[in-house]
Design a protein around this motif. Structure first.
Motif, PDB file in Angstrom:
ATOM      1  N   ALA A  83       0.832  -1.208   0.000  1.00 51.09           N
ATOM      2  CA  ALA A  83       0.000   0.000   0.000  1.00 51.09           C
ATOM      3  C   ALA A  83       0.865   1.257   0.000  1.00 51.09           C
ATOM      4  CB  ALA A  83      -0.926  -0.001   1.211  1.00 51.09           C
ATOM      5  N   ALA A  84       1.983   1.228   0.734  1.00 53.58           N
ATOM      6  CA  ALA A  84       2.883   2.383   0.757  1.00 53.58           C
ATOM      7  C   ALA A  84       3.488   2.630  -0.624  1.00 53.58           C
ATOM      8  CB  ALA A  84       3.991   2.161   1.786  1.00 53.58           C
ATOM      9  N   ARG A  85       3.921   1.551  -1.282  1.00 55.48           N
ATOM     10  CA  ARG A  85       4.482   1.699  -2.630  1.00 55.48           C
ATOM     11  C   ARG A  85       3.431   2.213  -3.615  1.00 55.48           C
ATOM     12  NH1 ARG A  85       7.599  -2.715  -0.848  1.00 55.48           N
ATOM     13  NH2 ARG A  85       5.909  -4.185  -1.274  1.00 55.48           N
ATOM     14  N   ALA A  86       2.197   1.685  -3.496  1.00 57.67           N
ATOM     15  CA  ALA A  86       1.125   2.161  -4.374  1.00 57.67           C
ATOM     16  C   ALA A  86       0.814   3.636  -4.114  1.00 57.67           C
ATOM     17  CB  ALA A  86      -0.128   1.316  -4.171  1.00 57.67           C
ATOM     18  N   GLY A  87       0.844   4.037  -2.830  1.00 57.98           N
ATOM     19  CA  GLY A  87       0.599   5.435  -2.497  1.00 57.98           C
ATOM     20  C   GLY A  87       1.685   6.351  -3.034  1.00 57.98           C
ATOM     21  N   LEU A  88       2.935   5.930  -2.936  1.00 58.95           N
ATOM     22  CA  LEU A  88       4.039   6.736  -3.474  1.00 58.95           C
ATOM     23  C   LEU A  88       3.943   6.853  -4.995  1.00 58.95           C
ATOM     24  CD1 LEU A  88       6.989   5.396  -1.284  1.00 58.95           C
ATOM     25  CD2 LEU A  88       6.050   7.722  -1.256  1.00 58.95           C
ATOM     26  N   ALA A  89       3.564   5.736  -5.649  1.00 54.35           N
ATOM     27  CA  ALA A  89       3.388   5.788  -7.102  1.00 54.35           C
ATOM     28  C   ALA A  89       2.256   6.732  -7.479  1.00 54.35           C
ATOM     29  CB  ALA A  89       3.117   4.387  -7.640  1.00 54.35           C
ATOM     30  N   LEU A  90       1.172   6.674  -6.710  1.00 53.16           N
ATOM     31  CA  LEU A  90       0.040   7.553  -6.963  1.00 53.16           C
ATOM     32  C   LEU A  90       0.444   9.017  -6.822  1.00 53.16           C
ATOM     33  CD1 LEU A  90      -3.046   7.719  -7.508  1.00 53.16           C
ATOM     34  CD2 LEU A  90      -3.381   7.661  -5.045  1.00 53.16           C
ATOM     35  N   CYS A  91       1.225   9.321  -5.801  1.00 54.61           N
ATOM     36  CA  CYS A  91       1.671  10.707  -5.590  1.00 54.61           C
ATOM     37  C   CYS A  91       2.597  11.164  -6.708  1.00 54.61           C
ATOM     38  CB  CYS A  91       2.386  10.819  -4.242  1.00 54.61           C
ATOM     39  SG  CYS A  91       1.306  10.640  -2.820  1.00 54.61           S
ATOM     40  N   GLY A  92       3.568  10.296  -7.067  1.00 53.44           N
ATOM     41  CA  GLY A  92       4.535  10.683  -8.086  1.00 53.44           C
ATOM     42  C   GLY A  92       3.938  10.811  -9.467  1.00 53.44           C
ATOM     43  N   GLU A  93       2.986   9.946  -9.800  1.00 49.29           N
ATOM     44  CA  GLU A  93       2.451   9.922 -11.147  1.00 49.29           C
ATOM     45  C   GLU A  93       1.174  10.731 -11.312  1.00 49.29           C
ATOM     46  OE1 GLU A  93       2.349   6.092 -13.079  1.00 49.29           O
ATOM     47  OE2 GLU A  93       3.749   5.268 -11.621  1.00 49.29           O
ATOM     48  N   VAL A  94       0.472  10.997 -10.201  1.00 50.38           N
ATOM     49  CA  VAL A  94      -0.828  11.651 -10.324  1.00 50.38           C
ATOM     50  C   VAL A  94      -0.951  12.884  -9.424  1.00 50.38           C
ATOM     51  CG1 VAL A  94      -3.310  11.367 -10.010  1.00 50.38           C
ATOM     52  CG2 VAL A  94      -1.965   9.517 -11.009  1.00 50.38           C
TER      53      VAL A  94
ATOM     54  N   LEU B 200       6.640  34.653  -8.313  1.00 54.42           N
ATOM     55  CA  LEU B 200       6.807  33.240  -8.642  1.00 54.42           C
ATOM     56  C   LEU B 200       7.512  32.465  -7.537  1.00 54.42           C
ATOM     57  CD1 LEU B 200       6.279  31.049 -10.712  1.00 54.42           C
ATOM     58  CD2 LEU B 200       8.458  31.623 -11.807  1.00 54.42           C
ATOM     59  N   PRO B 201       8.625  32.974  -6.971  1.00 52.44           N
ATOM     60  CA  PRO B 201       9.267  32.205  -5.889  1.00 52.44           C
ATOM     61  C   PRO B 201       8.338  31.933  -4.701  1.00 52.44           C
ATOM     62  CG  PRO B 201      10.753  33.893  -6.701  1.00 52.44           C
ATOM     63  CD  PRO B 201       9.434  34.147  -7.351  1.00 52.44           C
ATOM     64  N   GLN B 202       7.556  32.935  -4.285  1.00 49.69           N
ATOM     65  CA  GLN B 202       6.646  32.722  -3.164  1.00 49.69           C
ATOM     66  C   GLN B 202       5.566  31.701  -3.506  1.00 49.69           C
ATOM     67  OE1 GLN B 202       4.987  36.285  -1.512  1.00 49.69           O
ATOM     68  NE2 GLN B 202       6.975  37.195  -1.021  1.00 49.69           N
ATOM     69  N   ALA B 203       5.003  31.798  -4.714  1.00 49.43           N
ATOM     70  CA  ALA B 203       3.948  30.869  -5.118  1.00 49.43           C
ATOM     71  C   ALA B 203       4.479  29.445  -5.226  1.00 49.43           C
ATOM     72  CB  ALA B 203       3.344  31.310  -6.447  1.00 49.43           C
ATOM     73  N   VAL B 204       5.686  29.286  -5.781  1.00 47.21           N
ATOM     74  CA  VAL B 204       6.265  27.949  -5.936  1.00 47.21           C
ATOM     75  C   VAL B 204       6.604  27.354  -4.574  1.00 47.21           C
ATOM     76  CG1 VAL B 204       8.276  26.691  -6.788  1.00 47.21           C
ATOM     77  CG2 VAL B 204       7.121  28.338  -8.262  1.00 47.21           C
ATOM     78  N   LYS B 205       7.185  28.151  -3.684  1.00 49.04           N
ATOM     79  CA  LYS B 205       7.532  27.649  -2.348  1.00 49.04           C
ATOM     80  C   LYS B 205       6.294  27.195  -1.595  1.00 49.04           C
ATOM     81  CE  LYS B 205       9.742  29.031   1.999  1.00 49.04           C
ATOM     82  NZ  LYS B 205      10.413  30.143   2.726  1.00 49.04           N
ATOM     83  N   GLN B 206       5.255  28.013  -1.624  1.00 47.70           N
ATOM     84  CA  GLN B 206       4.012  27.657  -0.939  1.00 47.70           C
ATOM     85  C   GLN B 206       3.373  26.429  -1.581  1.00 47.70           C
ATOM     86  OE1 GLN B 206       1.202  30.875  -0.795  1.00 47.70           O
ATOM     87  NE2 GLN B 206      -0.262  29.768   0.449  1.00 47.70           N
ATOM     88  N   ALA B 207       3.406  26.340  -2.908  1.00 41.35           N
ATOM     89  CA  ALA B 207       2.802  25.205  -3.608  1.00 41.35           C
ATOM     90  C   ALA B 207       3.556  23.914  -3.317  1.00 41.35           C
ATOM     91  CB  ALA B 207       2.792  25.479  -5.117  1.00 41.35           C
ATOM     92  N   LEU B 208       4.891  23.989  -3.251  1.00 44.87           N
ATOM     93  CA  LEU B 208       5.677  22.789  -2.975  1.00 44.87           C
ATOM     94  C   LEU B 208       5.393  22.265  -1.569  1.00 44.87           C
ATOM     95  CD1 LEU B 208       7.838  20.754  -3.760  1.00 44.87           C
ATOM     96  CD2 LEU B 208       9.573  22.365  -2.933  1.00 44.87           C
ATOM     97  N   THR B 209       5.357  23.169  -0.595  1.00 41.32           N
ATOM     98  CA  THR B 209       5.050  22.756   0.783  1.00 41.32           C
ATOM     99  C   THR B 209       3.675  22.113   0.866  1.00 41.32           C
ATOM    100  OG1 THR B 209       6.421  24.553   1.654  1.00 41.32           O
ATOM    101  CG2 THR B 209       4.833  23.567   3.153  1.00 41.32           C
ATOM    102  N   ALA B 210       2.685  22.751   0.228  1.00 47.30           N
ATOM    103  CA  ALA B 210       1.325  22.215   0.269  1.00 47.30           C
ATOM    104  C   ALA B 210       1.246  20.861  -0.437  1.00 47.30           C
ATOM    105  CB  ALA B 210       0.357  23.208  -0.382  1.00 47.30           C
ATOM    106  N   SER B 211       1.913  20.709  -1.573  1.00 46.65           N
ATOM    107  CA  SER B 211       1.864  19.455  -2.327  1.00 46.65           C
ATOM    108  C   SER B 211       2.500  18.311  -1.551  1.00 46.65           C
ATOM    109  CB  SER B 211       2.571  19.623  -3.678  1.00 46.65           C
ATOM    110  OG  SER B 211       1.931  20.595  -4.472  1.00 46.65           O
ATOM    111  N   LEU B 212       3.624  18.579  -0.874  1.00 46.59           N
ATOM    112  CA  LEU B 212       4.280  17.537  -0.089  1.00 46.59           C
ATOM    113  C   LEU B 212       3.416  17.121   1.105  1.00 46.59           C
ATOM    114  CD1 LEU B 212       8.004  18.758  -0.140  1.00 46.59           C
ATOM    115  CD2 LEU B 212       6.980  16.843  -1.398  1.00 46.59           C
ATOM    116  N   GLN B 213       2.744  18.089   1.736  1.00 41.32           N
ATOM    117  CA  GLN B 213       1.849  17.750   2.841  1.00 41.32           C
ATOM    118  C   GLN B 213       0.700  16.872   2.348  1.00 41.32           C
ATOM    119  OE1 GLN B 213       0.840  21.702   4.217  1.00 41.32           O
ATOM    120  NE2 GLN B 213       2.239  21.577   5.939  1.00 41.32           N
TER     121      GLN B 213
END
Length: 349
Positions: free
Chosen positions: A27-38, A186-199
């Motif tokens: 399930a962990a591998r499937a979840g990581l694949a889902l995050c990376g690909e989708v 752009l730097p502020q938007a990208v930084k905020q988006a990256l943090t939110a996406s990883l969460q």
């Protein structure tokens, strides 16, 4: 009491991992694949776009344009329409992220942001049309119907929970948001988006493991073969629950459960939302109550629609496999087309 419940859940989770290590690892591998690909390809661009849109002045522009509508209907400043629109286009949890940004930028009061949060965080049309409609129910018409029900239920919740209107004389005048320097946009938007996406990705993997462990348990056939199985799965994580309804694609009850899950959003989405709202002062309890209400309203509207339109669910082959890794990129393309349309409209405003 809450800490004891959390401690008990941790113990049960640990025991489940010890008893079913293979299921947890898969399930962990499937979840990581889902995050990376989708998940990351789907959400990250929307987080960047919504952050840029707010910082470029979309909130102020919509505030001037839509305040005569948003204020009397929902008792929220017109700037809140940015969260409502971007949340509906980008899907969970873009609406919550936009509401938080509007609060941080001073375009909404905390009370307005709390009220807005109850109905601005919604599933995107890309997921509803491509996955729920086309794949699960084998019908574009069913997808359009589910999207209509989803939007209507959100607006109904906004109307029901709008509270008393603020006194016109005592209403706080919101400060003008200081413009973000062009070089920092752009730097502020990208930084905020990256943090939110990883969460978001972290919670997707976690809940994928929880669902994998639950599926490894020897459930009675009365549960595993009934609507309770996709319902329980969707209460935890939306996409898994919706895709598990493929065997109920000809049933009005299946349509109602799908509408409920889309309105509720799933505990995974709510944990993502809580992470995005950390430090904002916005409360999760009213939000959770509102999402439960939206799911209930959605299910009722779906049942009524299925009764009034008996041809809504066409005859389809039951038992088809729904693969998120194949279908969600299609939903990303659908979302991109919708965003281009919105961008064109904004350019003409």
């Amino acid at each position: 009491m809450a800490r004891r419940l959390i401690a008990g859940a941790v113990v049960v989770f640990a025991l489940a991992l010890l008893l079913f290590p293979q299921a947890g690892g898969d399930a962990a591998r499937a979840g990581l694949a889902l995050c990376g690909e989708v998940i990351l390809p789907a959400l990250f661009p929307y987080f960047v776009l919504s952050g840029l849109a707010v910082r470029l002045g979309l909130g102020q522009r919509l505030a001037r344009l839509l305040d005569p509508v948003m204020e009397p209907l929902f008792h929220v400043s017109g700037a809140g329409s940015a969260a409502l629109a971007l949340g509906a286009l980008g899907g969970y949890p873009v609406g919550a992220e936009t509401a938080r940004t509007l609060l941080d930028e001073g375009l909404l009061s905390r009370e307005e942001a709390q009220r807005l949060l109850c109905f601005c965080n919604n599933s995107g049309p890309a997921f509803i049309l491509a996955v729920a409609g086309s794949a699960v129910f084998s019908s574009i018409a069913a997808g359009v119907f589910l999207l209509t029900v989803h939007i209507l239920s959100a607006l109904v919740v906004g109307l029901l929970l709008r509270g008393a209107p603020p006194p016109s004389a005592g209403r706080r005048r919101l400060k003008e948001a200081a413009p973000t320097p062009s070089a920092a946009l752009l730097p502020q938007a990208v930084k905020q988006a990256l943090t939110a996406s990883l969460q978001v990705s972290a919670y997707v993997v976690l809940f994928n493991i929880v669902i994998g462990l639950l599926q490894a348990l020897p459930w009675p056939s009365a549960i595993s073969g009934s609507l309770l199985s996709p319902l329980l799965s969707g209460v935890l994580e939306l996409s898994n629950g919706v895709c598990a309804l493929e065997n109920w694609s000809q049933s009005p009850l299946g349509l109602a459960v799908c509408a409920f899950l889309l309105g509720w959003g799933g505990l995974s989405v709510h944990c993502q939302t809580a992470a995005l709202l950390e430090g904002s002062g916005l409360q999760m309890v009213p939000y959770l109550g509102a999402k439960l209400l939206q799911g209930t309203v959605s299910a009722g509207l779906a049942l009524a629609g299925a009764w009034l339109m008996p041809g809504l669910l066409p005859t389809a082959l039951a038992g088809q496999e729904v693969d998120l890794l194949t279908l969600l990129p299609l939903s990303v393309g659908t979302g991109a087309v919708l965003w281009l349309g919105v961008g064109f409209l904004l350019a003409k405003m």
